[in-house]
Write an enzyme that holds these catalytic residues in place. Structure first.
Site, PDB file in Angstrom:
ATOM      1  N   HIS A 103       0.977  -1.207   0.072  1.00 22.71           N
ATOM      2  CA  HIS A 103      -0.033   0.123  -0.137  1.00 22.71           C
ATOM      3  C   HIS A 103       1.006   1.267  -0.004  1.00 22.71           C
ATOM      4  O   HIS A 103       0.822   2.165  -0.729  1.00 22.71           O
ATOM      5  CB  HIS A 103      -0.875   0.122   1.446  1.00 22.71           C
ATOM      6  CG  HIS A 103      -1.485   1.256   1.515  1.00 22.71           C
ATOM      7  ND1 HIS A 103      -2.324   2.038   0.818  1.00 22.71           N
ATOM      8  CD2 HIS A 103      -1.242   2.127   2.346  1.00 22.71           C
ATOM      9  CE1 HIS A 103      -2.736   3.073   1.248  1.00 22.71           C
ATOM     10  NE2 HIS A 103      -1.854   3.291   2.395  1.00 22.71           N
ATOM     11  N   HIS A 115       1.161   4.928  -2.563  1.00 24.76           N
ATOM     12  CA  HIS A 115       1.428   6.492  -2.270  1.00 24.76           C
ATOM     13  C   HIS A 115       2.832   7.127  -2.982  1.00 24.76           C
ATOM     14  O   HIS A 115       2.876   8.141  -3.546  1.00 24.76           O
ATOM     15  CB  HIS A 115       1.811   6.634  -0.791  1.00 24.76           C
ATOM     16  CG  HIS A 115       0.592   6.645   0.047  1.00 24.76           C
ATOM     17  ND1 HIS A 115      -0.353   7.736   0.026  1.00 24.76           N
ATOM     18  CD2 HIS A 115       0.047   5.820   0.735  1.00 24.76           C
ATOM     19  CE1 HIS A 115      -1.399   7.565   0.799  1.00 24.76           C
ATOM     20  NE2 HIS A 115      -1.198   6.472   1.223  1.00 24.76           N
ATOM     21  N   GLU A 134      -5.471   9.701   0.909  1.00 27.38           N
ATOM     22  CA  GLU A 134      -5.526   8.219   0.962  1.00 27.38           C
ATOM     23  C   GLU A 134      -6.739   7.546   0.055  1.00 27.38           C
ATOM     24  O   GLU A 134      -6.619   6.522  -0.718  1.00 27.38           O
ATOM     25  CB  GLU A 134      -6.181   7.602   2.276  1.00 27.38           C
ATOM     26  CG  GLU A 134      -4.987   7.680   3.396  1.00 27.38           C
ATOM     27  CD  GLU A 134      -4.122   6.522   3.002  1.00 27.38           C
ATOM     28  OE1 GLU A 134      -4.359   5.479   2.354  1.00 27.38           O
ATOM     29  OE2 GLU A 134      -2.711   6.725   3.523  1.00 27.38           O
ATOM     30  N   SER A 173      -3.780   1.295  -4.380  1.00 30.95           N
ATOM     31  CA  SER A 173      -3.228   0.029  -4.247  1.00 30.95           C
ATOM     32  C   SER A 173      -4.345  -1.055  -3.723  1.00 30.95           C
ATOM     33  O   SER A 173      -3.877  -2.073  -3.209  1.00 30.95           O
ATOM     34  CB  SER A 173      -2.357   0.175  -2.839  1.00 30.95           C
ATOM     35  OG  SER A 173      -3.062   0.736  -1.826  1.00 30.95           O
TER      36      SER A 173
END
Length: 188
Positions: A122, A127, A167, A186
């Site tokens: 993730h 990110h 997010e 993700s």
């Protein structure tokens, strides 16, 4: 109530190297192959370009030193390993210093489709590609500095906004609505 992780971070050496098992590398490979097939036309162009710039391995979990070396030509950001769950203060402090916290574990097979906490897939895949974009990297750093300038009792408001943007954010582009939130990028 405090969050208790079901996972444990792997230890790292002074170069941030982690010894992953072949099963963990297979998990990375599976997740990478699955996500890469569905992101074109869904993710913002800057993310796709950032992913190409970083040249993550498709078969093995990238090592932190390699990720930092790949990031270096684009922005002043770096990634650093942390224990599974960190405090809001540690989170915002690291971001304010252009340092992205990354856990050193990857999800197990029973959590392959959804994990309640951030794992290395993730964090790196979701990110870090956008941290090759100077404007984005600057925004996150400035946002964290702003959060830290407020009393700690107000930080949940900053965390909530972070949750719905960095997010799980979507953005309108000339090509249509695109994903830029790491939690969506993700996730299958």
């Amino acid at each position: 109530m405090d969050f208790a992780s079901r996972y444990e971070s792997h230890p790292w050496d002074n170069q941030y190297h982690v010894d992953y098992t072949s099963e963990e590398h297979q998990t990375w490979s599976f997740l990478y192959q699955r996500q890469i097939q569905i992101l074109e036309g869904r993710a913002v162009t800057e993310y796709i370009e950032g992913l190409k710039r970083l040249s993550f391995s498709q078969t093995t979990i990238p090592q932190i030193a390699d990720v930092n070396q790949a990031l270096k030509p684009y922005t002043h950001w770096q990634v650093r390993p942390v224990k599974c769950v960190i405090s809001s203060k540690e989170f915002f402090t690291m971001l304010s210093q252009a340092c992205f916290p990354v856990t050193s574990f990857i999800r197990r097979a029973e959590d392959i489709d959804y994990i309640t906490e951030p794992d290395i897939f993730h964090e790196l895949f979701g990110h870090i590609p956008l941290y090759t974009v100077p404007e984005y990297a600057h925004f996150v750093q400035a946002y964290a500095k702003l959060a830290l300038s407020y009393p700690e009792k107000d930080w949940n408001l900053f965390l909530r906004l972070f949750w719905f943007t960095v997010e799980f954010g979507l953005i309108q582009t000339p090509e249509g609505t695109r994903i830029y939130g790491g939690g969506i990028l993700s996730s299958y």
